[in-house]
Design a protein around this motif. Structure first.
Motif, PDB file in Angstrom:
ATOM      1  N   VAL A  44       8.958 -94.721  76.121  1.00 16.91           N
ATOM      2  CA  VAL A  44       9.708 -95.974  76.108  1.00 16.91           C
ATOM      3  C   VAL A  44      10.755 -95.901  75.001  1.00 16.91           C
ATOM      4  N   ARG A  45      12.010 -96.057  75.380  1.00 13.50           N
ATOM      5  CA  ARG A  45      13.111 -96.102  74.436  1.00 13.50           C
ATOM      6  C   ARG A  45      13.891 -97.395  74.645  1.00 13.50           C
ATOM      7  N   ASN A  46      14.809 -97.674  73.710  1.00 12.12           N
ATOM      8  CA  ASN A  46      15.633 -98.876  73.866  1.00 12.12           C
ATOM      9  C   ASN A  46      16.501 -98.812  75.110  1.00 12.12           C
ATOM     10  N   GLY A  78      -1.411 -82.812  96.628  1.00 15.22           N
ATOM     11  CA  GLY A  78      -1.017 -82.744  95.224  1.00 15.22           C
ATOM     12  C   GLY A  78       0.438 -83.143  95.093  1.00 15.22           C
ATOM     13  N   GLY A  79       0.860 -83.458  93.857  1.00 14.48           N
ATOM     14  CA  GLY A  79       2.252 -83.832  93.704  1.00 14.48           C
ATOM     15  C   GLY A  79       2.588 -84.305  92.308  1.00 14.48           C
ATOM     16  N   THR A  80       3.881 -84.528  92.082  1.00 14.12           N
ATOM     17  CA  THR A  80       4.377 -85.063  90.823  1.00 14.12           C
ATOM     18  C   THR A  80       5.427 -86.129  91.126  1.00 14.12           C
ATOM     19  N   ALA A  81       5.594 -87.057  90.188  1.00  9.92           N
ATOM     20  CA  ALA A  81       6.606 -88.098  90.318  1.00  9.92           C
ATOM     21  C   ALA A  81       7.161 -88.404  88.938  1.00  9.92           C
ATOM     22  N   GLN A  82       8.464 -88.678  88.892  1.00  9.82           N
ATOM     23  CA  GLN A  82       9.080 -89.105  87.639  1.00  9.82           C
ATOM     24  C   GLN A  82       9.954 -90.320  87.924  1.00  9.82           C
ATOM     25  N   LEU A  83       9.689 -91.415  87.207  1.00  7.32           N
ATOM     26  CA  LEU A  83      10.380 -92.676  87.418  1.00  7.32           C
ATOM     27  C   LEU A  83      11.057 -93.095  86.122  1.00  7.32           C
ATOM     28  N   THR A  84      12.335 -93.454  86.223  1.00 12.17           N
ATOM     29  CA  THR A  84      13.090 -93.952  85.072  1.00 12.17           C
ATOM     30  C   THR A  84      13.387 -95.426  85.286  1.00 12.17           C
ATOM     31  N   LEU A  85      13.059 -96.238  84.267  1.00 10.48           N
ATOM     32  CA  LEU A  85      13.228 -97.684  84.334  1.00 10.48           C
ATOM     33  C   LEU A  85      14.217 -98.155  83.273  1.00 10.48           C
ATOM     34  N   SER A  86      14.886 -99.277  83.548  1.00  9.39           N
ATOM     35  CA  SER A  86      15.786 -99.894  82.584  1.00  9.39           C
ATOM     36  C   SER A  86      14.973-100.627  81.509  1.00  9.39           C
ATOM     37  N   PRO A  87      15.614-101.098  80.420  1.00  9.50           N
ATOM     38  CA  PRO A  87      14.867-101.885  79.426  1.00  9.50           C
ATOM     39  C   PRO A  87      14.182-103.107  80.019  1.00  9.50           C
ATOM     40  N   ALA A  88      14.716-103.639  81.139  1.00 10.97           N
ATOM     41  CA  ALA A  88      14.091-104.774  81.822  1.00 10.97           C
ATOM     42  C   ALA A  88      13.053-104.324  82.843  1.00 10.97           C
ATOM     43  N   ALA A  93      15.940 -94.468  88.573  1.00  7.18           N
ATOM     44  CA  ALA A  93      15.914 -93.165  89.248  1.00  7.18           C
ATOM     45  C   ALA A  93      14.475 -92.764  89.517  1.00  7.18           C
ATOM     46  N   LEU A  94      14.297 -91.995  90.587  1.00  5.31           N
ATOM     47  CA  LEU A  94      12.976 -91.513  90.983  1.00  5.31           C
ATOM     48  C   LEU A  94      13.107 -90.112  91.548  1.00  5.31           C
ATOM     49  N   ARG A  95      12.145 -89.263  91.177  1.00  9.39           N
ATOM     50  CA  ARG A  95      12.020 -87.945  91.818  1.00  9.39           C
ATOM     51  C   ARG A  95      10.554 -87.770  92.185  1.00  9.39           C
ATOM     52  N   TRP A 129      19.118 -96.154  91.752  1.00 11.71           N
ATOM     53  CA  TRP A 129      19.402 -97.578  91.844  1.00 11.71           C
ATOM     54  C   TRP A 129      20.594 -97.928  90.962  1.00 11.71           C
ATOM     55  N   ASP A 130      21.410 -98.878  91.400  1.00 10.92           N
ATOM     56  CA  ASP A 130      22.437 -99.439  90.539  1.00 10.92           C
ATOM     57  C   ASP A 130      21.800-100.472  89.615  1.00 10.92           C
ATOM     58  N   PRO A 131      22.273-100.579  88.362  1.00 12.99           N
ATOM     59  CA  PRO A 131      21.683-101.552  87.433  1.00 12.99           C
ATOM     60  C   PRO A 131      21.691-102.968  88.009  1.00 12.99           C
ATOM     61  N   GLY A 132      20.555-103.629  87.901  1.00 14.50           N
ATOM     62  CA  GLY A 132      20.445-105.002  88.360  1.00 14.50           C
ATOM     63  C   GLY A 132      20.179-105.170  89.833  1.00 14.50           C
ATOM     64  N   ASP A 133      20.112-104.057  90.590  1.00 14.48           N
ATOM     65  CA  ASP A 133      19.879-104.129  92.041  1.00 14.48           C
ATOM     66  C   ASP A 133      18.563-103.422  92.353  1.00 14.48           C
ATOM     67  N   ARG A 134      17.602-104.148  92.918  1.00  6.95           N
ATOM     68  CA  ARG A 134      16.306-103.552  93.212  1.00  6.95           C
ATOM     69  C   ARG A 134      16.299-102.728  94.497  1.00  6.95           C
ATOM     70  N   ARG A 135      17.355-102.818  95.295  1.00  7.29           N
ATOM     71  CA  ARG A 135      17.452-101.980  96.487  1.00  7.29           C
ATOM     72  C   ARG A 135      18.105-100.658  96.111  1.00  7.29           C
TER      73      ARG A 135
END
Length: 279
Positions: A44-46, A78-88, A93-95, A129-135
């Protein structure tokens, strides 16, 4: 209720740093005698939060029997996932990398009522994802690889890649399917009749025997996000064939041992070029 009782046991380690927070977790999830080991690392970063998850290869037993449209006799997932979230904590991004091997004989995936026997399936998927858009604004299929088995026992490998892009309320799609080789006698098992247009009946009836190889299917189209106004912009097929038998003008006997190039510019338009054959 479909999957019964799920039990989870695990450990959690968390560290606060000058830049934010770091944590790691190990879970053992058990359902119906099947235990999966899951590891997760969160940073978790700013500016953003990154979560990486790894699922150790797990024996599925009879779990696939509970999944709609799938009938399996056991396998390994088996598998791996990496998810990037905004401060909110909104997705950015997802892989995703997933592999599924069906161990005790092929399982079946039902496509539009037609069972397809699958031995191995793996996929690499990404999303943005574009910032602020959940789609999601973009979904990419870097690779989907399936090893399928025909009733004759012959095996074929198909690989799909493509991308979905959303701009406003319209989604554009482009994809390529590659097939290494397949016996022509098995083609009807993997080409569902509802998807065949007017070309499939002719091919299944008039091209028998021999092997198709180096197949490429390219498709592009667009559709509104509410499912309206679908439009196919591109549909192309190119397939090579060896040692074919082609009935080109019944009741004239078919040409034998033909080498052919099959191309399609749409579901109803087919061209078969035969450089060499015997009759």
């Amino acid at each position: 209720a479909r999957f019964g009782t799920i039990e989870a046991r695990g450990t959690l380690d968390a560290t606060r740093t000058a830049a934010g927070f770091e944590g790691a977790a190990q879970l053992a999830v058990t359902q119906g005698g099947i235990t999966a080991g899951i590891g997760a690392i969160a940073t978790v970063r700013n500016s953003a939060t990154t979560v990486a998850i790894t699922v150790d290869p797990v024996e599925l037993g009879t779990l696939l029997a509970s999944v709609p449209h799938v009938a399996g006799t056991g396998g390994v997932l088996g598998g791996t996932a990496q998810l990037t979230l905004s401060p909110a904590l909104e997705p950015l991004a997802l892989r995703l990398d997933v592999s599924l091997g069906l161990g005790q004989g092929p399982g079946q995936v039902v496509l539009d009522g037609v069972p397809v026997r699958v031995e191995r399936l793996s996929t690499t998927l990404s999303a943005r994802w574009d910032p602020g858009d959940r789609r999601p604004a973009q979904i990419g299929l870097t690779r989907v690889t399936a090893t399928v088995a025909a009733a004759s026992g012959a095996r074929s490998t198909a690989e799909l890649s493509g991308q979905l892009t959303r701009v406003g309320e319209q989604v554009t799609a482009a994809g390529t399917l590659r097939l290494d080789r397949m016996a022509l006698a098995d083609l009807s098992q993997f080409w569902p009749e509802p998807w065949g247009g007017h070309a499939r009946p002719w091919i299944v009836e008039n091209i028998v025997g021999g092997v198709a190889h180096d197949g490429v299917v390219t498709v592009a189209g667009r559709i509104n996000t509410d499912g309206s106004a679908p439009l196919i912009d591109q549909f192309e097929v190119r397939l090579l064939g060896d040692d074919l038998s082609i009935a080109w003008l019944r009741p004239v006997p078919p040409v034998q041992h033909a080498r052919a190039i099959l191309t399609m510019a749409g579901p109803d338009l087919i061209e078969v070029s035969v450089p060499t054959a015997r009759q």
